[in-house]
Design a protein around this motif. Structure first.
Motif, PDB file in Angstrom:
ATOM      1  N   ALA A  46     -10.893  -5.067   1.428  1.00  0.00           N
ATOM      2  CA  ALA A  46     -10.101  -4.818   0.216  1.00  0.00           C
ATOM      3  C   ALA A  46      -8.628  -5.082   0.512  1.00  0.00           C
ATOM      4  O   ALA A  46      -8.259  -5.383   1.656  1.00  0.00           O
ATOM      5  CB  ALA A  46     -10.293  -3.369  -0.212  1.00  0.00           C
ATOM      6  N   ASP A  47      -7.777  -4.964  -0.518  1.00  0.00           N
ATOM      7  CA  ASP A  47      -6.313  -4.957  -0.356  1.00  0.00           C
ATOM      8  C   ASP A  47      -5.799  -6.180   0.426  1.00  0.00           C
ATOM      9  O   ASP A  47      -5.096  -6.032   1.444  1.00  0.00           O
ATOM     10  CB  ASP A  47      -5.859  -3.692   0.402  1.00  0.00           C
ATOM     11  N   PRO A  48      -6.088  -7.389  -0.031  1.00  0.00           N
ATOM     12  CA  PRO A  48      -5.737  -8.561   0.781  1.00  0.00           C
ATOM     13  C   PRO A  48      -4.240  -8.818   0.880  1.00  0.00           C
ATOM     14  O   PRO A  48      -3.502  -8.683  -0.090  1.00  0.00           O
ATOM     15  CB  PRO A  48      -6.398  -9.717   0.013  1.00  0.00           C
ATOM     16  N   TRP A  94      -4.833   2.261   5.561  1.00  0.00           N
ATOM     17  CA  TRP A  94      -4.926   1.625   4.237  1.00  0.00           C
ATOM     18  C   TRP A  94      -4.281   0.233   4.266  1.00  0.00           C
ATOM     19  O   TRP A  94      -4.068  -0.333   5.341  1.00  0.00           O
ATOM     20  CB  TRP A  94      -4.311   2.560   3.191  1.00  0.00           C
ATOM     21  N   ASP A  95      -3.949  -0.263   3.103  1.00  0.00           N
ATOM     22  CA  ASP A  95      -3.505  -1.662   2.939  1.00  0.00           C
ATOM     23  C   ASP A  95      -2.382  -2.079   3.896  1.00  0.00           C
ATOM     24  O   ASP A  95      -1.317  -1.453   3.910  1.00  0.00           O
ATOM     25  CB  ASP A  95      -3.023  -1.824   1.502  1.00  0.00           C
ATOM     26  N   CYS A  96      -2.600  -3.158   4.623  1.00  0.00           N
ATOM     27  CA  CYS A  96      -1.582  -3.626   5.580  1.00  0.00           C
ATOM     28  C   CYS A  96      -0.994  -4.976   5.152  1.00  0.00           C
ATOM     29  O   CYS A  96      -1.479  -5.607   4.215  1.00  0.00           O
ATOM     30  CB  CYS A  96      -2.202  -3.770   6.970  1.00  0.00           C
ATOM     31  N   SER A 138       4.703   7.105   2.241  1.00  0.00           N
ATOM     32  CA  SER A 138       3.777   6.522   1.271  1.00  0.00           C
ATOM     33  C   SER A 138       3.025   5.315   1.862  1.00  0.00           C
ATOM     34  O   SER A 138       2.848   5.248   3.090  1.00  0.00           O
ATOM     35  CB  SER A 138       4.517   6.195  -0.022  1.00  0.00           C
ATOM     36  N   ILE A 139       2.571   4.396   0.995  1.00  0.00           N
ATOM     37  CA  ILE A 139       1.548   3.410   1.410  1.00  0.00           C
ATOM     38  C   ILE A 139       1.905   1.990   0.969  1.00  0.00           C
ATOM     39  O   ILE A 139       2.936   1.743   0.375  1.00  0.00           O
ATOM     40  CB  ILE A 139       0.180   3.776   0.783  1.00  0.00           C
ATOM     41  N   ASP A 140       0.979   1.089   1.224  1.00  0.00           N
ATOM     42  CA  ASP A 140       0.950  -0.283   0.690  1.00  0.00           C
ATOM     43  C   ASP A 140       2.201  -1.095   1.002  1.00  0.00           C
ATOM     44  O   ASP A 140       2.861  -1.632   0.089  1.00  0.00           O
ATOM     45  CB  ASP A 140       0.694  -0.258  -0.833  1.00  0.00           C
ATOM     46  N   PHE A 179       1.818   1.822 -10.100  1.00  0.00           N
ATOM     47  CA  PHE A 179       0.984   2.833  -9.438  1.00  0.00           C
ATOM     48  C   PHE A 179       0.921   2.571  -7.936  1.00  0.00           C
ATOM     49  O   PHE A 179       1.180   3.467  -7.144  1.00  0.00           O
ATOM     50  CB  PHE A 179      -0.424   2.827 -10.051  1.00  0.00           C
ATOM     51  N   GLU A 180       0.564   1.328  -7.526  1.00  0.00           N
ATOM     52  CA  GLU A 180       0.448   0.987  -6.094  1.00  0.00           C
ATOM     53  C   GLU A 180       0.326  -0.531  -5.961  1.00  0.00           C
ATOM     54  O   GLU A 180       0.444  -1.262  -6.941  1.00  0.00           O
ATOM     55  CB  GLU A 180      -0.785   1.675  -5.474  1.00  0.00           C
ATOM     56  N   ALA A 181       0.101  -1.021  -4.754  1.00  0.00           N
ATOM     57  CA  ALA A 181      -0.234  -2.432  -4.497  1.00  0.00           C
ATOM     58  C   ALA A 181       0.919  -3.393  -4.818  1.00  0.00           C
ATOM     59  O   ALA A 181       0.734  -4.384  -5.536  1.00  0.00           O
ATOM     60  CB  ALA A 181      -1.495  -2.829  -5.274  1.00  0.00           C
ATOM     61  N   THR A 210      -8.123  -2.218  -7.978  1.00  0.00           N
ATOM     62  CA  THR A 210      -8.044  -3.555  -7.446  1.00  0.00           C
ATOM     63  C   THR A 210      -6.659  -3.688  -6.828  1.00  0.00           C
ATOM     64  O   THR A 210      -5.785  -2.841  -7.070  1.00  0.00           O
ATOM     65  CB  THR A 210      -8.359  -4.672  -8.447  1.00  0.00           C
ATOM     66  N   HIS A 211      -6.467  -4.699  -6.045  1.00  0.00           N
ATOM     67  CA  HIS A 211      -5.244  -4.832  -5.251  1.00  0.00           C
ATOM     68  C   HIS A 211      -5.244  -6.299  -4.835  1.00  0.00           C
ATOM     69  O   HIS A 211      -6.288  -6.872  -4.574  1.00  0.00           O
ATOM     70  CB  HIS A 211      -5.368  -3.886  -4.053  1.00  0.00           C
ATOM     71  N   HIS A 212      -4.094  -6.899  -4.748  1.00  0.00           N
ATOM     72  CA  HIS A 212      -4.049  -8.354  -4.732  1.00  0.00           C
ATOM     73  C   HIS A 212      -2.967  -8.904  -3.822  1.00  0.00           C
ATOM     74  O   HIS A 212      -2.102  -8.175  -3.317  1.00  0.00           O
ATOM     75  CB  HIS A 212      -3.738  -8.819  -6.144  1.00  0.00           C
TER      76      HIS A 212
HETATM   77  O1  FUB Z   1      -7.434   0.835   0.334  1.00  0.00           O
HETATM   78  C1  FUB Z   1      -6.867   2.104   0.131  1.00  0.00           C
HETATM   79  C2  FUB Z   1      -5.961   2.089  -1.032  1.00  0.00           C
HETATM   80  O2  FUB Z   1      -6.690   1.742  -2.204  1.00  0.00           O
HETATM   81  C3  FUB Z   1      -4.858   1.059  -0.982  1.00  0.00           C
HETATM   82  O3  FUB Z   1      -3.827   1.362  -0.101  1.00  0.00           O
HETATM   83  C4  FUB Z   1      -4.505   1.025  -2.414  1.00  0.00           C
HETATM   84  O4  FUB Z   1      -3.666  -0.015  -2.798  1.00  0.00           O
HETATM   85  C5  FUB Z   1      -5.871   0.961  -3.063  1.00  0.00           C
HETATM   86  O5  FUB Z   1      -6.366  -0.344  -3.099  1.00  0.00           O
END
Ligand code: FUB
Length: 323
Positions: free
Chosen positions: A14-16, A83-85, A133-135, A221-223, A272-274
């Protein structure tokens, strides 16, 4: 390429983040696993423990799995959940940026180094100072400066911060208040730390008003992902609980960015994440859905499809379920 293509049938990914390095397209995804943890809004069921790196000659060709590039057990400050790298390259070194909860269950962003695009990557002893936080998404501008965009709500913990400081009790603003913004920060020359305090990425509606927290169809939201097309900066992101990928454009890496529309309508699956990548004059959208796992939201699969722009630079919306 008309129909979107699943890229990695043998693993849930996921999260390419995709980059053109050394004459190939390298894919840096999250590696989803069945952890047995029940699904919740905190995202505990996304309990990923390593990253694999993949490569391919073209978006249509065979995908090679280069194996485990970084394992959570090798990260000194690790708690849980890789999570997403994303990966950036500078002066012969590849830098892998990853979000991970530390031993106190707070997400930080770490960095790991390699002299090969496929790794293995060696993590630094501590997360990036001042990260949260993330992403993380790394963007190299034409002058060689690198910027990191980051942030994610709910399980991504962005609601726990104001002005880069943790607050007592994390919450989203009232519906009519400005939405919580993603953050952007220029990286230091050595790529290991931030060069400044992260700044808010301001997202405006077409009338110049800041998107509000109640505007779930359009608010961040994210991504985060950043790309440049015809001299414009395109900031794209997920709306999370309304399940869309949207974009906003601006004139410099810090923004503000003005909302332009939907890139991808909801897919099967919660997230979803792109990423958006140019390859030999064509543009591609890499994303994920949960079709191959029968809709399990924590077991996702990467896809790629072509992305089209109109004359005015707007992006033609792709049908998520029908893609
Ligand atoms: O994969 C974990 C989390 O789910 C990601 O960091 C978010 O963007 C969502 O895709």
């Amino acid at each position: 390429m008309k129909k979107a293509r699943y890229l990695i049938p043998q693993l849930f990914t996921a999260d390419p983040a995709v980059h053109y390095f050394e004459g190939k397209l390298y894919i840096y995804p999250s590696h989803d696993i069945e952890s047995g943890i029940p699904e919740n809004d905190n995202g505990d069921h996304f309990d990923m423990r390593d990253y694999h790196v993949f490569s391919m000659e073209t978006p249509e060709s065979e995908v090679i799995d280069h194996g485990v590039a970084l394992d959570v057990k090798d990260i000194p400050w690790a708690g849980r959940q890789l999570w997403d790298c994303d990966v950036a390259y500078k002066n012969g070194v590849y830098y892998l940026y990853f979000p991970l909860k530390d031993k106190t269950d707070i997400f930080r962003i770490g960095v790991a180094l390699s002299n090969r695009p496929e790794g293995p990557f060696k993590p630094m002893d501590m997360p990036i100072y001042g990260s949260y936080s993330i992403d993380p998404c790394l963007f190299r501008d034409d002058d060689g400066s690198h910027y990191m965009y980051f942030g994610g709500l709910w399980g991504g913990q962005l609601q726990r911060y104001r002005n880069n400081k943790a607050i007592e009790c994390g919450h989203e603003p009232e519906n009519d208040q400005p939405a919580l913004p993603p953050r952007v920060v220029r990286m230091r020359d050595d790529m290991l730390q931030f060069s400044e305090e992260p700044k808010d990425v301001v997202l405006l509606d077409p009338d110049g008003q800041v998107l509000t927290a109640g505007d779930h169809e359009r608010r961040f939201f994210e991504a985060s992902w950043m790309h440049k097309y015809n001299g414009k900066y395109y900031f794209s992101y997920s709306t999370g609980n309304t399940h869309k990928l949207c974009y906003a454009t601006g004139d410099n890496p810090y923004g503000p960015f003005t909302y332009r529309g939907v890139i991808l309508t909801p897919v099967i699956g919660w997230t979803t994440h792109h990423c958006i990548v140019e390859f030999k004059g064509k543009w591609y959208l890499f994303f994920h859905d949960s079709v191959p796992s029968g809709g399990k939201t924590w077991l996702r699969s990467l896809k790629v499809t072509e992305l089209e722009y109109r004359e005015d630079g707007s992006i033609v919306t792709i049908d998520g379920e029908g893609s």
